[in-house]
Design a protein around this motif. Structure first.
Motif, short mmCIF file in Angstrom:
data_model
loop_
_atom_site.label_atom_id
_atom_site.label_comp_id
_atom_site.label_asym_id
_atom_site.label_seq_id
_atom_site.Cartn_x
_atom_site.Cartn_y
_atom_site.Cartn_z
N UNK A 140 5.25 76.67 36.63
CA UNK A 140 5.66 76.11 35.34
C UNK A 140 4.74 74.95 34.98
N UNK A 141 3.99 75.06 33.88
CA UNK A 141 3.04 74.04 33.50
C UNK A 141 3.68 73.13 32.47
N UNK A 142 3.83 71.85 32.83
CA UNK A 142 4.49 70.92 31.93
C UNK A 142 3.68 69.64 31.87
N UNK A 143 3.59 69.04 30.74
CA UNK A 143 2.98 67.73 30.61
C UNK A 143 4.03 66.84 29.96
N UNK A 144 4.69 66.04 30.81
CA UNK A 144 5.87 65.33 30.34
C UNK A 144 5.54 64.30 29.27
N UNK A 145 4.42 63.57 29.40
CA UNK A 145 4.11 62.57 28.40
C UNK A 145 3.83 63.20 27.05
N UNK A 146 3.31 64.43 27.05
CA UNK A 146 2.98 65.08 25.79
C UNK A 146 4.20 65.73 25.16
N UNK A 147 5.18 66.05 25.98
CA UNK A 147 6.34 66.77 25.47
C UNK A 147 7.62 66.22 26.06
N UNK A 148 7.79 64.91 26.02
CA UNK A 148 8.95 64.28 26.65
C UNK A 148 10.24 64.73 25.97
N UNK A 149 10.17 64.90 24.65
CA UNK A 149 11.39 65.27 23.94
C UNK A 149 11.86 66.66 24.35
N UNK A 150 10.93 67.62 24.46
CA UNK A 150 11.32 68.99 24.80
C UNK A 150 11.80 69.10 26.22
N UNK A 151 11.43 68.14 27.07
CA UNK A 151 11.83 68.19 28.47
C UNK A 151 13.05 67.35 28.77
N UNK A 152 13.64 66.76 27.72
CA UNK A 152 14.82 65.92 27.95
C UNK A 152 15.94 66.75 28.55
N UNK A 153 16.56 66.23 29.58
CA UNK A 153 17.63 66.95 30.26
C UNK A 153 18.91 66.11 30.20
N UNK A 154 20.00 66.82 30.35
CA UNK A 154 21.26 66.09 30.29
C UNK A 154 21.38 65.17 31.49
N UNK B 87 -1.51 68.78 36.01
CA UNK B 87 -0.27 69.54 36.06
C UNK B 87 -0.54 70.97 36.54
N UNK B 88 -1.64 71.55 36.07
CA UNK B 88 -1.99 72.90 36.50
C UNK B 88 -2.25 72.95 38.01
N UNK B 89 -2.85 71.89 38.53
CA UNK B 89 -3.20 71.86 39.94
C UNK B 89 -2.00 71.62 40.84
N UNK B 90 -0.87 71.18 40.27
CA UNK B 90 0.32 71.04 41.10
C UNK B 90 1.08 69.74 40.95
N UNK B 91 0.59 68.81 40.14
CA UNK B 91 1.35 67.58 39.94
C UNK B 91 2.63 67.90 39.17
N UNK B 92 3.72 67.20 39.51
CA UNK B 92 4.99 67.46 38.84
C UNK B 92 5.05 66.79 37.48
N UNK B 93 4.38 65.66 37.32
CA UNK B 93 4.47 64.89 36.07
C UNK B 93 3.41 63.79 36.11
N UNK B 94 3.27 63.08 35.02
CA UNK B 94 2.43 61.88 35.04
C UNK B 94 3.07 60.82 34.14
N UNK B 95 2.90 59.57 34.55
CA UNK B 95 3.47 58.43 33.83
C UNK B 95 2.39 57.36 33.74
N UNK B 96 2.20 56.80 32.56
CA UNK B 96 1.25 55.72 32.40
C UNK B 96 1.87 54.41 32.90
N UNK B 97 1.03 53.54 33.46
CA UNK B 97 1.53 52.28 34.01
C UNK B 97 2.09 51.36 32.94
N UNK B 98 1.70 51.56 31.71
CA UNK B 98 2.27 50.77 30.62
C UNK B 98 3.61 51.32 30.15
N UNK B 99 4.04 52.46 30.72
CA UNK B 99 5.31 53.07 30.33
C UNK B 99 6.14 53.41 31.58
#
Length: 445
Positions: free
Chosen positions: A36-50, A174-186
Motif C-alpha cells: 500500500x503506497x501512501x504519502x501521509x503529508x500529501x494526503x492527510x485528509x484522505x488518511x484520517x481515521x476514526x 514510501x515505495x521503498x517501505x517507509x510507513x509515513x513521513x513527518x516534517x520536523x516543523x509539523x
C-alpha cells in the motif's frame, strides 16, 4: 522563526540534560513492508481515521496495554507505552520528537542510533514498536534502515522525521517501505502517524497469525483424512470380500428378498471401499511435496491419452490439441489433471460424436490451458460446485464415480500457483480452464 524556535529548544534541552560522554544510543526500530503506497503529508485528509476512545484498563487498538494517569481534574487518562528507536544525530531533535509523543498520552522511551552499524546492533538486541528516522545523516541515509530491517526479517514501522523532504523523495521513500513521513516543523502530526503505523502493524500480524492457523488446521485435517482413509481400507476390504463370497455361495439359494439384501450389502461395501480410496488419493496430493521440473505439456498430454486409450476407443472420441508449452510443474500431477479433465469430457459426452480440444495461450503472467468439449454441459449455477469434493450433479445410475476428480484437479492446480474454473451451458459443452505461472517457462519449439 522556525530556526530561532529550534535553537531555543536546543539550548533549553542542553540546560536540562547533560550529554557528556555521549547520549543513549539504544534505538528501537520497526518497519512496515506493505504494497500500500501512501504519502501521509500529501494526503492527510484522505488518511484520517476514526479515533479510539479508551476507558480505563482498555487495550489499545494496536494491541499494546495502556497505563493510566489522571489529568488536573482527576479524570483518568490512558498512556500507551511506546519504545522507539530514533535515527538522529541532533539531541535536541530527539527530545522534541519524544516530547511531541508524550504530550499526547504516549509514554515514550527511546534509544538512539547515529550510524548503520549502531542501528543494526540495536535492532538485533532489542524490540521496538516504531522507528523514527531522519532522512539525511552524516555518513549514511536514514532510509538505509529499511534495507537493514529487511535483511534481519523484522516488521517495524519506519516513519521519516526530517527537516525538509521533497514530494518526489517522499513518494520514493514510501515505495521503498517507509510507513509515513513527518516534517520536523509539523511534529504535532507525529503521534497520530505513530498510532496509525502501529495499528497497521497489528492488522498485518493478526492476518499472518490467521493464515498460519488456517494452514495448520488444513494440514491437520489432511493428516486426519489420510490416516482415517488408510486405516479404513483393511476392514472395508474384509467386509467387501466376505459379502462377495456370500453372494457367490448363496445367490439363488435363498428367497428373492435375501438375494436383494446380499446385493445391497455387496454394492454398499464396494462403494464405501471406492470412497475411501478416493479420499486417500485426494489426501495424498501434495503430501510428499512437488517435484517441480521443466515439463513438456505435449508429452504430459500424450501420457494422459495413453492412460485413457480404452475409454477413447470405446467412445470414439476425437482429441485435438495445439502446441503446448514447457512449464515448471510436477509431471505426475499434471498428467493427473489432463487425464481427469479429458476423462470427464468422455464420460459426460452427448449424443453427437465426441470432440475434445486442448489448447494453451500465454498472457503477461501465466499460461491459460483449456480443455473444451461438446458434451452435455453444466448448469451455470453449478460451475463452482463441480470442484467440491464428493459433490455429484448426477445419480450413480446415470454416471459412475464419487465426484473426486475435479477436486483433485483444483488442489493440484492451486498448489502450482494457478486457478481452475469452467464455463458451460447445458447441451452446449464445457470449457475447463486452468492456469500455471508463466515465470520460468519456455515455449515449446
Amino acid at each position: 522563526m522556525a530556526q530561532s524556535r529550534r535553537r531555543s529548544g536546543r539550548a533549553r534541552i542542553r540546560a536540562e540534560r547533560s550529554f557528556s560522554g555521549g547520549w543513549d544510543r539504544h534505538v528501537r526500530s520497526q518497519l512496515t513492508f506493505g504494497s500500500d503506497i501512501r504519502v501521509s503529508d500529501l494526503a492527510a485528509d484522505s488518511l484520517a481515521e476514526r479515533e479510539f476512545e479508551l476507558s480505563p484498563g482498555q487495550t489499545e487498538p494496536d494491541g499494546t496495554i495502556s497505563r493510566h494517569s489522571s489529568d488536573q481534574n482527576g479524570n483518568p487518562q490512558c498512556k500507551l507505552k511506546l519504545r522507539a528507536l530514533l535515527v538522529e544525530d541532533e539531541p535536541a531533535d530527539v527530545e522534541l520528537a519524544l516530547r511531541a509523543l508524550r504530550d499526547t498520552g504516549l509514554e515514550a522511551t527511546a534509544d538512539v542510533a547515529q550510524t548503520g552499524d549502531e542501528f543494526a546492533e540495536l535492532v538485533r538486541k532489542n524490540s521496538y514498536d516504531v522507528i523514527l528516522a531522519d532522512y539525511k545523516l552524516p555518513g549514511w541515509n536514514g532510509m538505509e534502515s529499511v534495507e537493514i530491517l529487511r535483511r534481519e526479517g523484522l516488521d517495524i514501522p519506519i516513519i521519516l522525521v526530517s527537516g525538509a523532504l521533497g514530494e518526489l523523495t517522499a513518494v520514493e521513500c514510501i515505495k521503498q517501505g517507509a510507513a509515513d513521513y513527518v516534517l520536523k516543523d509539523h511534529l504535532a502530526r507525529l503521534p497520530e502517524s505513530v498510532r496509525r503505523a502501529m495499528r497497521e502493524k497489528k492488522l498485518r500480524q493478526d492476518h499472518k497469525r490467521s493464515q498460519e492457523e488456517l494452514a495448520r488446521s488444513n494440514q491437520e485435517l489432511e493428516q486426519f483424512a489420510y490416516v482415517a482413509s488408510h486405516d479404513l481400507q483393511e476392514p472395508l476390504r474384509m467386509v467387501a470380500t466376505y459379502t462377495q463370497l456370500l453372494a457367490e455361495r448363496y445367490q439363488g439359494k435363498l428367497d428373492s428378498d435375501a438375494d436383494k439384501y446380499i446385493h445391497y450389502a455387496v454394492d454398499g461395501a464396494l462403494r464405501m471401499q471406492k470412497l475411501v480410496q478416493d479420499l486417500l488419493a485426494f489426501s495424498r496430493v501434495g503430501r510428499q511435496g512437488m517435484a517441480l521440473e521443466s515439463t513438456d505439456c505435449n508429452t504430459v498430454l500424450e501420457v494422459a491419452l495413453s492412460n485413457l486409450k480404452v475409454a477413447i476407443q470405446e467412445s470414439g472420441a476425437v482429441i485435438r490439441h495445439g502446441l503446448l508449452p514447457v512449464v515448471m510443474a510436477d509431471v505426475s500431477q499434471l498428467v493427473q489433471v489432463f487425464q481427469n479433465l479429458i476423462g470427464n469430457a468422455i464420460k459426460f459426452r452427448g449424443s453427437q460424436p465426441t470432440l475434445i480440444q486442448v489448447n494453451a495461450e500465454a498472457t503477461a503472467k501465466e499460461w491459460i490451458f483449456s480443455v473444451r468439449d461438446n458434451g452435455i454441459g453444466i448448469a451455470p449455477q453449478q460451475t463452482e460446485n463441480v470442484f467440491v469434493i464428493f459433490r455429484r450433479l448426477h445419480t450413480r445410475a446415470e454416471y459412475p464415480g464419487n465426484g473426486i476428480g475435479l477436486s483433485i484437479c483444483k488442489k493440484i492446480v492451486e498448489q502450482h500457483g494457478g486457478r481452475i474454473w469452467v464455463t458451460s451451458e447445458p447441451g452446449c459443452g464445457s470449457n475447463f480452464q486452468f492456469t500455471l505461472p508463466i515465470k520460468a517457462t519456455i515455449q515449446h519449439r
